[in-house]
Motif scaffolding. Structure first.
Motif, PDB file in Angstrom:
ATOM      1  N   VAL A   3       0.819  -1.208   0.000  1.00 47.02           N
ATOM      2  CA  VAL A   3       0.000   0.000   0.000  1.00 47.02           C
ATOM      3  C   VAL A   3       0.857   1.263   0.000  1.00 47.02           C
ATOM      4  N   GLY A   4       1.869   1.311   0.836  1.00 48.05           N
ATOM      5  CA  GLY A   4       2.728   2.503   0.906  1.00 48.05           C
ATOM      6  C   GLY A   4       3.427   2.785  -0.409  1.00 48.05           C
ATOM      7  N   ALA A   5       3.940   1.753  -1.033  1.00 47.81           N
ATOM      8  CA  ALA A   5       4.634   1.921  -2.319  1.00 47.81           C
ATOM      9  C   ALA A   5       3.653   2.355  -3.409  1.00 47.81           C
ATOM     10  N   ARG A   6       2.452   1.817  -3.394  1.00 51.58           N
ATOM     11  CA  ARG A   6       1.437   2.216  -4.382  1.00 51.58           C
ATOM     12  C   ARG A   6       1.077   3.697  -4.212  1.00 51.58           C
ATOM     13  N   HIS A   7       0.952   4.116  -2.967  1.00 50.86           N
ATOM     14  CA  HIS A   7       0.627   5.516  -2.670  1.00 50.86           C
ATOM     15  C   HIS A   7       1.710   6.444  -3.214  1.00 50.86           C
ATOM     16  N   GLU A   8       2.942   6.124  -2.920  1.00 52.48           N
ATOM     17  CA  GLU A   8       4.065   6.947  -3.388  1.00 52.48           C
ATOM     18  C   GLU A   8       4.169   6.920  -4.912  1.00 52.48           C
ATOM     19  N   MET A   9       3.926   5.782  -5.502  1.00 48.71           N
ATOM     20  CA  MET A   9       3.981   5.621  -6.958  1.00 48.71           C
ATOM     21  C   MET A   9       3.008   6.579  -7.651  1.00 48.71           C
ATOM     22  N   VAL A  10       1.746   6.566  -7.236  1.00 47.45           N
ATOM     23  CA  VAL A  10       0.772   7.422  -7.916  1.00 47.45           C
ATOM     24  C   VAL A  10       0.980   8.893  -7.589  1.00 47.45           C
ATOM     25  N   ARG A  11       1.515   9.186  -6.421  1.00 48.36           N
ATOM     26  CA  ARG A  11       1.845  10.587  -6.098  1.00 48.36           C
ATOM     27  C   ARG A  11       2.917  11.085  -7.064  1.00 48.36           C
ATOM     28  N   THR A  12       3.918  10.278  -7.320  1.00 46.00           N
ATOM     29  CA  THR A  12       4.995  10.626  -8.251  1.00 46.00           C
ATOM     30  C   THR A  12       4.434  10.842  -9.648  1.00 46.00           C
ATOM     31  N   TRP A  13       3.591   9.945 -10.096  1.00 41.88           N
ATOM     32  CA  TRP A  13       3.036  10.039 -11.443  1.00 41.88           C
ATOM     33  C   TRP A  13       2.083  11.223 -11.582  1.00 41.88           C
ATOM     34  N   ALA A  14       1.286  11.488 -10.558  1.00 39.91           N
ATOM     35  CA  ALA A  14       0.351  12.620 -10.605  1.00 39.91           C
ATOM     36  C   ALA A  14       1.105  13.945 -10.714  1.00 39.91           C
ATOM     37  N   ALA A  15       2.251  14.019 -10.092  1.00 41.75           N
ATOM     38  CA  ALA A  15       3.037  15.263 -10.107  1.00 41.75           C
ATOM     39  C   ALA A  15       3.513  15.641 -11.508  1.00 41.75           C
ATOM     40  N   VAL A  16       3.661  14.654 -12.396  1.00 41.97           N
ATOM     41  CA  VAL A  16       4.150  14.954 -13.753  1.00 41.97           C
ATOM     42  C   VAL A  16       3.072  14.836 -14.825  1.00 41.97           C
ATOM     43  N   ALA A  17       1.898  14.339 -14.483  1.00 45.31           N
ATOM     44  CA  ALA A  17       0.888  14.033 -15.495  1.00 45.31           C
ATOM     45  C   ALA A  17       0.188  15.260 -16.067  1.00 45.31           C
ATOM     46  N   GLY A  18      -0.034  16.264 -15.278  1.00 42.49           N
ATOM     47  CA  GLY A  18      -0.822  17.388 -15.764  1.00 42.49           C
ATOM     48  C   GLY A  18      -2.298  17.071 -15.671  1.00 42.49           C
ATOM     49  N   PRO A  19      -3.131  18.085 -15.844  1.00 40.99           N
ATOM     50  CA  PRO A  19      -4.566  17.907 -15.605  1.00 40.99           C
ATOM     51  C   PRO A  19      -5.330  17.181 -16.715  1.00 40.99           C
ATOM     52  N   ARG A  20      -4.777  17.049 -17.906  1.00 38.86           N
ATOM     53  CA  ARG A  20      -5.541  16.472 -19.026  1.00 38.86           C
ATOM     54  C   ARG A  20      -5.206  15.008 -19.316  1.00 38.86           C
ATOM     55  N   LEU A  21      -4.146  14.494 -18.772  1.00 35.78           N
ATOM     56  CA  LEU A  21      -3.735  13.128 -19.096  1.00 35.78           C
ATOM     57  C   LEU A  21      -4.446  12.106 -18.221  1.00 35.78           C
ATOM     58  N   ARG A  22      -5.002  11.101 -18.870  1.00 28.54           N
ATOM     59  CA  ARG A  22      -5.569   9.955 -18.160  1.00 28.54           C
ATOM     60  C   ARG A  22      -4.599   8.792 -18.341  1.00 28.54           C
ATOM     61  N   LEU A  23      -4.318   8.118 -17.253  1.00 27.05           N
ATOM     62  CA  LEU A  23      -3.323   7.043 -17.250  1.00 27.05           C
ATOM     63  C   LEU A  23      -3.997   5.709 -16.995  1.00 27.05           C
ATOM     64  N   VAL A  24      -3.605   4.704 -17.783  1.00 30.43           N
ATOM     65  CA  VAL A  24      -4.081   3.345 -17.557  1.00 30.43           C
ATOM     66  C   VAL A  24      -2.880   2.411 -17.552  1.00 30.43           C
ATOM     67  N   MET A  25      -2.780   1.630 -16.507  1.00 23.55           N
ATOM     68  CA  MET A  25      -1.744   0.617 -16.422  1.00 23.55           C
ATOM     69  C   MET A  25      -2.362  -0.721 -16.819  1.00 23.55           C
ATOM     70  N   VAL A  26      -1.629  -1.492 -17.614  1.00 23.55           N
ATOM     71  CA  VAL A  26      -2.046  -2.851 -17.966  1.00 23.55           C
ATOM     72  C   VAL A  26      -0.997  -3.771 -17.351  1.00 23.55           C
ATOM     73  N   THR A  27      -1.459  -4.666 -16.502  1.00 24.19           N
ATOM     74  CA  THR A  27      -0.522  -5.503 -15.765  1.00 24.19           C
ATOM     75  C   THR A  27      -1.120  -6.888 -15.506  1.00 24.19           C
ATOM     76  N   ARG A  28      -0.287  -7.728 -14.952  1.00 23.05           N
ATOM     77  CA  ARG A  28      -0.730  -9.078 -14.604  1.00 23.05           C
ATOM     78  C   ARG A  28      -1.668  -9.014 -13.389  1.00 23.05           C
ATOM     79  N   PRO A  29      -2.566  -9.983 -13.278  1.00 23.52           N
ATOM     80  CA  PRO A  29      -3.578  -9.956 -12.209  1.00 23.52           C
ATOM     81  C   PRO A  29      -3.005  -9.831 -10.802  1.00 23.52           C
ATOM     82  N   GLU A  30      -1.887 -10.466 -10.551  1.00 21.75           N
ATOM     83  CA  GLU A  30      -1.327 -10.424  -9.193  1.00 21.75           C
ATOM     84  C   GLU A  30      -0.851  -9.027  -8.781  1.00 21.75           C
ATOM     85  N   PHE A  31      -0.704  -8.121  -9.743  1.00 17.44           N
ATOM     86  CA  PHE A  31      -0.285  -6.754  -9.436  1.00 17.44           C
ATOM     87  C   PHE A  31      -1.473  -5.813  -9.237  1.00 17.44           C
ATOM     88  N   ILE A  32      -2.686  -6.314  -9.420  1.00 18.29           N
ATOM     89  CA  ILE A  32      -3.866  -5.469  -9.282  1.00 18.29           C
ATOM     90  C   ILE A  32      -4.481  -5.659  -7.900  1.00 18.29           C
TER      91      ILE A  32
END
Length: 131
Positions: free
Chosen positions: A64-93
């Motif tokens: 949970v902590g790593a996921r929180h930090e991960m999306v905080r990092t990504w949100a800081a660079v994404a800007g307001p118009r970008l929508r992000l989708v990750m495609v991953t293996r089931p065990e990572f969801i």
């Protein structure tokens, strides 16, 4: 910043792109690489970005902590118009989608799926909400 990212166009009209990340990589390196990809996609004017990480190796699903930090990092660079989708293996969801809730709290509209088809469907649905 180096702009050596090979994006595949998923929808030219809506400005959706795909980026594949694969190989052995440490979690912190993967998070940093995705942040650079997001920044490059934003700079190129993309409105939707699918990052397919099904081919990564080298770490276990993050907590949970790593996921929180991960999306905080990504949100800081994404800007307001970008929508992000990750495609991953089931065990990572995370079944509760904690990171997606946290991402929205940081201003990033994001989701995660097992297939590119699901990711693109979601992006197209989300784009209908644009004013």
């Amino acid at each position: 910043m180096s702009d050596d990212f090979d994006f595949e166009c998923l929808d030219a009209e809506r400005r959706f792109a795909l980026f594949n990340l694969s190989g052995a990589i440490a979690l912190h390196e993967g998070v940093a690489r995705v942040a650079k990809v997001i920044a490059a996609a934003t700079a190129r004017g993309y409105h939707g970005l699918v990052v397919d990480i099904r081919g990564i190796a080298g770490f276990e699903p993050p907590g949970v902590g790593a996921r929180h930090e991960m999306v905080r990092t990504w949100a800081a660079v994404a800007g307001p118009r970008l929508r992000l989708v990750m495609v991953t293996r089931p065990e990572f969801i995370d079944p509760e989608r904690f990171a997606m809730v946290a991402a929205r709290n940081f201003g990033l509209v994001a989701n995660v799926f097992e297939t590119r088809a699901e990711a693109l469907y979601w992006l197209r649905s989300e784009s209908l909400l644009d004013p």
